[in-house]
Design an enzyme around this catalytic site. Structure first.
Site, PDB file in Angstrom:
ATOM      1  N   ASP A 143       8.492  13.934  48.573  1.00  0.00           N
ATOM      2  CA  ASP A 143       8.011  15.099  49.319  1.00  0.00           C
ATOM      3  C   ASP A 143       8.893  15.353  50.539  1.00  0.00           C
ATOM      4  OD1 ASP A 143       5.905  15.591  47.657  1.00  0.00           O
ATOM      5  OD2 ASP A 143       4.484  14.365  48.781  1.00  0.00           O
ATOM      6  N   ASP A 199      -1.967  19.394  49.959  1.00  0.00           N
ATOM      7  CA  ASP A 199      -2.273  18.580  48.783  1.00  0.00           C
ATOM      8  C   ASP A 199      -3.767  18.641  48.558  1.00  0.00           C
ATOM      9  OD1 ASP A 199       0.264  17.750  48.571  1.00  0.00           O
ATOM     10  OD2 ASP A 199      -0.033  15.751  49.401  1.00  0.00           O
ATOM     11  N   ASP A 217       2.918  13.315  50.884  1.00  0.00           N
ATOM     12  CA  ASP A 217       2.734  11.887  51.149  1.00  0.00           C
ATOM     13  C   ASP A 217       3.775  11.003  50.472  1.00  0.00           C
ATOM     14  OD1 ASP A 217       1.846  12.409  48.631  1.00  0.00           O
ATOM     15  OD2 ASP A 217      -0.232  11.838  48.965  1.00  0.00           O
TER      16      ASP A 217
HETATM   17  P1  ATP Z   1      -2.265  15.718  45.116  1.00  0.00           P
HETATM   18  O1  ATP Z   1      -0.846  16.119  44.940  1.00  0.00           O
HETATM   19  O2  ATP Z   1      -3.167  16.786  45.460  1.00  0.00           O
HETATM   20  O3  ATP Z   1      -2.436  14.497  45.952  1.00  0.00           O
HETATM   21  P2  ATP Z   1      -2.756  14.192  42.759  1.00  0.00           P
HETATM   22  O4  ATP Z   1      -3.162  12.966  43.453  1.00  0.00           O
HETATM   23  O5  ATP Z   1      -3.580  14.614  41.615  1.00  0.00           O
HETATM   24  O6  ATP Z   1      -2.736  15.436  43.632  1.00  0.00           O
HETATM   25  P3  ATP Z   1      -0.522  12.813  41.753  1.00  0.00           P
HETATM   26  O7  ATP Z   1      -0.922  11.599  42.479  1.00  0.00           O
HETATM   27  O8  ATP Z   1       0.889  13.215  41.669  1.00  0.00           O
HETATM   28  O9  ATP Z   1      -1.263  14.050  42.308  1.00  0.00           O
HETATM   29  O10 ATP Z   1      -1.123  12.683  40.289  1.00  0.00           O
HETATM   30  C1  ATP Z   1      -0.788  13.585  39.288  1.00  0.00           C
HETATM   31  C2  ATP Z   1      -1.470  13.181  38.000  1.00  0.00           C
HETATM   32  O11 ATP Z   1      -1.022  11.908  37.585  1.00  0.00           O
HETATM   33  C3  ATP Z   1      -2.991  13.059  38.107  1.00  0.00           C
HETATM   34  O12 ATP Z   1      -3.627  14.251  37.850  1.00  0.00           O
HETATM   35  C4  ATP Z   1      -3.300  12.038  37.037  1.00  0.00           C
HETATM   36  O13 ATP Z   1      -3.406  12.669  35.777  1.00  0.00           O
HETATM   37  C5  ATP Z   1      -2.078  11.148  37.023  1.00  0.00           C
HETATM   38  N1  ATP Z   1      -2.282   9.955  37.841  1.00  0.00           N
HETATM   39  C6  ATP Z   1      -2.672   9.881  39.096  1.00  0.00           C
HETATM   40  N2  ATP Z   1      -2.722   8.621  39.543  1.00  0.00           N
HETATM   41  C7  ATP Z   1      -2.357   7.861  38.497  1.00  0.00           C
HETATM   42  C8  ATP Z   1      -2.189   6.466  38.295  1.00  0.00           C
HETATM   43  N3  ATP Z   1      -2.411   5.600  39.254  1.00  0.00           N
HETATM   44  N4  ATP Z   1      -1.788   6.048  37.097  1.00  0.00           N
HETATM   45  C9  ATP Z   1      -1.546   6.906  36.099  1.00  0.00           C
HETATM   46  N5  ATP Z   1      -1.674   8.227  36.232  1.00  0.00           N
HETATM   47  C10 ATP Z   1      -2.069   8.703  37.398  1.00  0.00           C
END
Ligand code: ATP
Length: 951
Positions: free
Chosen positions: A684, A354, A680
């Site tokens: 997953d 990730d 996480d």
């Molecule tokens: P990784 O998989 O590397 O941890 P990540 O944290 O970017 O990546 P997600 O948490 O699935 O992956 O987030 C995907 C997308 O969702 C982000 O790029 C963002 O645009 C949106 N996002 C993340 N957190 C929030 C939130 N708390 N509320 C609304 N949208 C969110």
């Protein structure tokens, strides 16, 4: 169980029949403030820890008995019996020498069998204890409200009356009655066997006999929250919970035998069968050639050979090495949950990681906000809510910018994180992305508490990695002192309703749902051009490696239904973009470089924008020129075969949903990769299970993902995976090292014994007792010391080993045979010299046997010193980098001398006193093996073979 005023406990209450307020009252708790510290301490005393009694694992007796199920020990017992029968026959025939102790071999062998069993028992039960300790470290943490604050505590500390906060991914840590919920779905398979998640409700009309699975207003320990949020009051803890009632707690750390241990079991069986066949051949051939007169000597030779061929000490050394490996890994923050992972780690070829939090620091800081009319940059450091908003480099007062205030208010209301000061430092509880929005809003002078007072949250469509957005429905209750925010939001409302939806998430997805844009206090239609400009701005920010979120709002006439997210999140009013910096972890770049030199390909899998992902991947060295980037939608459209054709060139997967991870693992595995995959979230879990090494995040990971993993990163850090791989390789190399050491010696012994009748010196040079001594003590102790040999310098600069390769691959088998033959040639040459010496110089004529025994033992000491490195000469090694080897060699050599010169030991082991000259001869011969191995290293260096001897 209820808590009376006096603190006593009354019989079980049917919590599902009581309204929430009644439960709060009975348990003397408060929804907003939770319990006080004093109440918690008192109840912890009263109810004890929230733990289930561990009924998993093996009992001590079972562990002890298991030791004697070993086929090698059974064979030794058979040898002891035959030896006893022979002694008995000797006694009856009056052939016993005056100083001979009757049944010595039998008693000694049985004692050693018992000791070996005991040793195995001690080691295994220590290993089980160590695993149990690891299990405690993996114990989940729970968010609770206590003393009016949200706190994170270990699940074991929960008490009845605690207000626990539930969110997607957590495992419910105690039984509870729901107080609030938003789209809460819980999978209760652990309790009811029903795999389908159940939607929970605070108000549910239940009857006395409603079965557990239908008690919608309660949550139960051991079940998993798969979606939504909730707040519940703890009603039962520990063995009082429903799970406790039926508990046979699954060990969360599993001690399955590793593939290597299984192969070693097979090897022991093969060795036992082989040695019995060898015995049969020697006896039959001996009888054919020499006749029945030689039967006794042949039986003696056979018994010695049977004992010699079996590496008695090996299983114990392997167990210890694996256990030590897991301990070293935990010191480097990698917690092994399944023992086979230690071994598999060494052969990982691809690490899919990730991005957020693993490769980056997950410390988000808002850098800029971008609305229709202008972009503002934000100053400040980390989570400290102090900083300025700059327009073209000049500080401005945000109160005069309604667009900015509306955007920041949306970020603050559409938010579940908490900003707190702990030990003088500002920190975030909850999602750092949301935390960053809180900090930015506070910098603009917006107050969380006042805003939540003015707008009550009535519902939400929660964030999931699939939806990549989140919405809240709020109702304006009154302005109070927050006129700026009220004024900025007012144009978004309908005249007839004070209901509003705020949405935030991936900019493309939010923008797709927008039809209007908020411009300087008015709502205007969103033109195609403006839409393009926003997307371009988003791409521009993302390509700088920034995380970008889009914000929108929508006035509502009435509160929508819970399952109407798709319809409700339409026709939105675009508010703007917020970009935030999540810097790469400083150690990640070096870890990526180490991966590459170790022949491992790092791959980034993220939910973030492809340009953000690519920029960070390039910065860290994960994406290289010519590499491809695939997105979630690309993955949706490609067939498994198409993905398989690309998978080795793709180093970044962006905007993926968790189910895509499974596709990626499968494609890589079909290309014969050994895949380590991080994860996480709840969803997953299938990918983590499928990966060869499923890695969960210790800090941000959900309990469900941890449960599905082979290893947990205690610090969520990518560099830790690389350290674990290194440790895995060291463990595997060390196991191979002492297998070479022990089996090489066994082969030498067997050939020496088998050859002895050919020389007709009369008698076998080594008794079963002496062989056992060699195999267990003189081989066993240095082997244990070799198990903690530090990493060779080339451990991370060579390709991963094939997990299916035989343990004897890469020259190990030939090394063992070669060294065995050299050792036996040395011992036989010494036997000839020693025999003639013993016949010509007065003294015990059997001294030559003790000389052979001593030479074999001392030669093994030289072997232990030389085998510490496959490539470097012993002189080039620091003797103190593994002081155990030198210590064990000195100690074992002294023990060997004691066997010769201490009378009771001499009588027991049947040795004879050697003169200093004879001892020197033994030493001289035994040194030859050390010299031989060092010469092999020089030769392999000269031939330019990097890998070294037997490697
Ligand atoms: P990784 O998989 O590397 O941890 P990540 O944290 O970017 O990546 P997600 O948490 O699935 O992956 O987030 C995907 C997308 O969702 C982000 O790029 C963002 O645009 C949106 N996002 C993340 N957190 C929030 C939130 N708390 N509320 C609304 N949208 C969110």
């Amino acid at each position: 169980m209820t808590i009376s005023d006096t603190g006593s406990v009354s019989p079980a209450t049917r919590w599902h029949l009581l309204p929430a307020e009644k439960v709060l009252e009975q348990l003397q708790s408060d929804r907003q403030l939770g319990l006080t510290s004093e109440q918690v301490a008192e109840r912890q005393r009263q109810f004890g820890p929230n733990e289930l009694e561990d009924t998993g694992g093996r009992s001590n007796w079972a562990i002890l008995l298991d030791q004697f199920k070993n086929i090698m020990l059974i064979m030794l017992i058979a040898v002891a019996i035959i030896s006893g029968v022979m002694d008995l026959m000797d006694m009856q025939a009056g052939r016993v020498k005056s100083n001979d102790i009757p049944f010595k071999d039998t008693v000694a062998i049985l004692a050693i069998v018992f000791l070996n069993g005991l040793l195995g028992y001690v080691q295994e039960s220590r290993a089980e204890k160590a695993l149990a300790a690891l299990k405690n470290m993996a114990s989940p943490r729970v968010r609770v409200v206590r003393d009016g604050r949200v706190q994170e505590v270990s699940a074991g500390e929960l008490v009845p009356g605690d207000i626990m906060l539930l969110e997607a991914g957590v495992q419910v840590a105690a039984d509870g009655r729901l107080l609030e919920e938003a789209s809460l779905q819980v999978r209760e398979a652990a309790l009811t066997g029903e795999a389908q998640a159940v939607s929970k409700r605070v108000a549910a009309d239940l009857s006395e006999d409603t079965p557990l699975g239908d008690r919608l207003n309660c949550v139960y320990q051991g079940t998993d929250v798969v979606q939504g949020r909730g707040v519940a009051i703890v009603t039962q803890t520990g063995m009082g919970t429903e799970l406790g009632k039926i508990a046979t707690l699954l060990q969360s750390v599993e001690a399955e035998p590793t593939p290597l241990q299984q192969r070693m079991d097979q090897l022991s069986q093969a060795l036992v069968t082989g040695s019995l066949s060898l015995v049969a051949v020697v006896v039959v051939l001996g009888l054919l050639v020499a006749g029945w007169g030689k039967l006794r000597e042949l039986v003696e030779v056979s018994l010695s050979m049977a004992v010699a061929v079996v590496p008695e000490g090996l299983p114990a050394v392997i167990t210890v090495t694996l256990a030590l490996g897991t301990q070293r890994m935990v010191r480097r923050h990698a917690l092994i949950r399944k023992l086979p992972a230690v071994e598999t780690l060494g052969s990982v070829t691809t690490i899919c990681s990730d991005k957020t939090g693993t490769l980056t620091q997950n410390k988000m800081v808002v850098q800029g906000i971008h609305q229709h009319s202008c972009s503002l940059s934000v100053t400040g450091h980390a989570y400290t809510p102090e900083g300025e908003f700059l327009l073209n480099g000049q500080p401005i007062d945000t109160r005069h910018h309604p667009e900015a205030i509306a955007l920041l208010t949306a970020g603050l209301l559409c938010n579940d994180a908490a900003l707190q000061k702990e030990n003088g430092d500002w920190c975030i509880l909850g999602d750092p992305t949301e935390g960053a929005l809180l900090v930015a809003a506070t910098k603009a002078g917006l107050d969380r508490h006042q805003l939540s007072y003015a707008w009550t949250r009535l519902g939400e469509f929660p964030f999931t990695s699939e939806r990549k957005r989140m919405s809240v429905m709020v109702k304006q209750e009154g302005g109070g002192r927050i006129t700026d925010a009220m004024g900025a939001i007012a144009p978004l409302l309908l005249p007839s309703s004070s209901l509003l939806l705020f949405c935030k998430g991936s900019p493309e997805l939010v923008l797709e749902r927008c039809q209007f844009v908020y411009v300087k206090g008015t709502v205007e239609p969103l033109s195609g051009d403006r839409r393009q400009q926003i997307l371009q701005q988003n791409n521009h920010l993302a390509s700088k490696g920034l995380r970008v979120l889009g914000f929108a709002a929508r006035p509502l006439e009435a509160l929508p239904a819970e399952d109407s997210a798709e319809e409700t999140e339409q026709g939105l009013i675009w508010l703007g973009l917020v970009d935030m910096l999540d810097a790469p972890r400083p150690e990640a770049r070096e870890a990526v470089a180490r991966c590459r030199s170790a022949g491992i390909r790092p791959v980034m899998i993220t939910g973030d924008h492809q340009l953000t992902a690519r920029a960070i991947a390039e910065d860290l060295g994960i994406a290289q020129p010519g590499d491809e980037v695939l997105t979630g939608p690309d993955l949706e459209h490609c067939t498994p075969e198409e993905l398989e054709a690309h998978v080795e060139r793709v180093s970044v997967y962006a905007r993926v949903a968790p189910e895509h991870k499974l596709k990626i693992v499968q494609a890589l595995q079909r290309r014969h990769h050994i895949v380590a995959m991080t994860g996480d979230g709840v969803n997953d879990a299938p990918a983590l299970k499928r990966a060869d090494i499923g890695i969960a995040m210790g800090i941000t990971g959900t309990d469900v993902s941890k449960e599905a993993s082979d290893m947990v990163l205690l610090d969520d850090n990518f560099a830790t995976i690389v350290s674990a791989v290194e440790e895995g390789r060291v463990v595997y190399t060390n196991i191979r090292r002492f297998i070479k050491y022990i089996l090489g010696s066994n082969i030498g012994e067997v050939i020496t014994i088998a050859a002895s009748p050919l020389f007709a010196f009369g008698g076998v040079p080594l008794t079963p007792l002496q062989i056992l001594w060699m195999n267990l003590v003189t081989d066993g102790l240095p082997a244990l010391a070799l198990a903690v040999e530090p990493a060779e310098p080339n451990v991370m600069s060579r390709p991963p080993h094939d997990p299916k390769e035989s343990i004897f691959a890469r020259g190990l088998g030939t090394y063992m045979i070669r060294i065995g033959v050299v050792l036996s040639i040395i011992a036989i040459a010494q036997m000839v010299v020693g025999y003639h010496l013993a016949q010509t110089i007065p003294g015990d004529p059997d001294r030559w046997k003790t000389m052979v025994f001593t030479t074999l033992c001392l030669a093994q000491m030289g072997h232990a010193l030389a085998i510490r490195s496959n490539t470097r000469l012993t002189l080039e090694l620091n003797p103190f980098s593994n002081p155990y080897v030198l210590t064990s060699v000195v100690f074992t050599s002294l023990l060997q001398l004691a066997l010769i010169y201490v009378e009771p030991l001499r009588n027991f082991f049947g040795t004879q006193i050697l003169s200093p000259l004879e001892l020197l001869i033994c030493l001289g011969f035994s040194l030859l093996l050390f010299v031989w191995i060092e010469l092999e290293k020089i030769l392999s260096r000269w031939q330019g073979k990097g890998a070294g001897v037997g490697d």
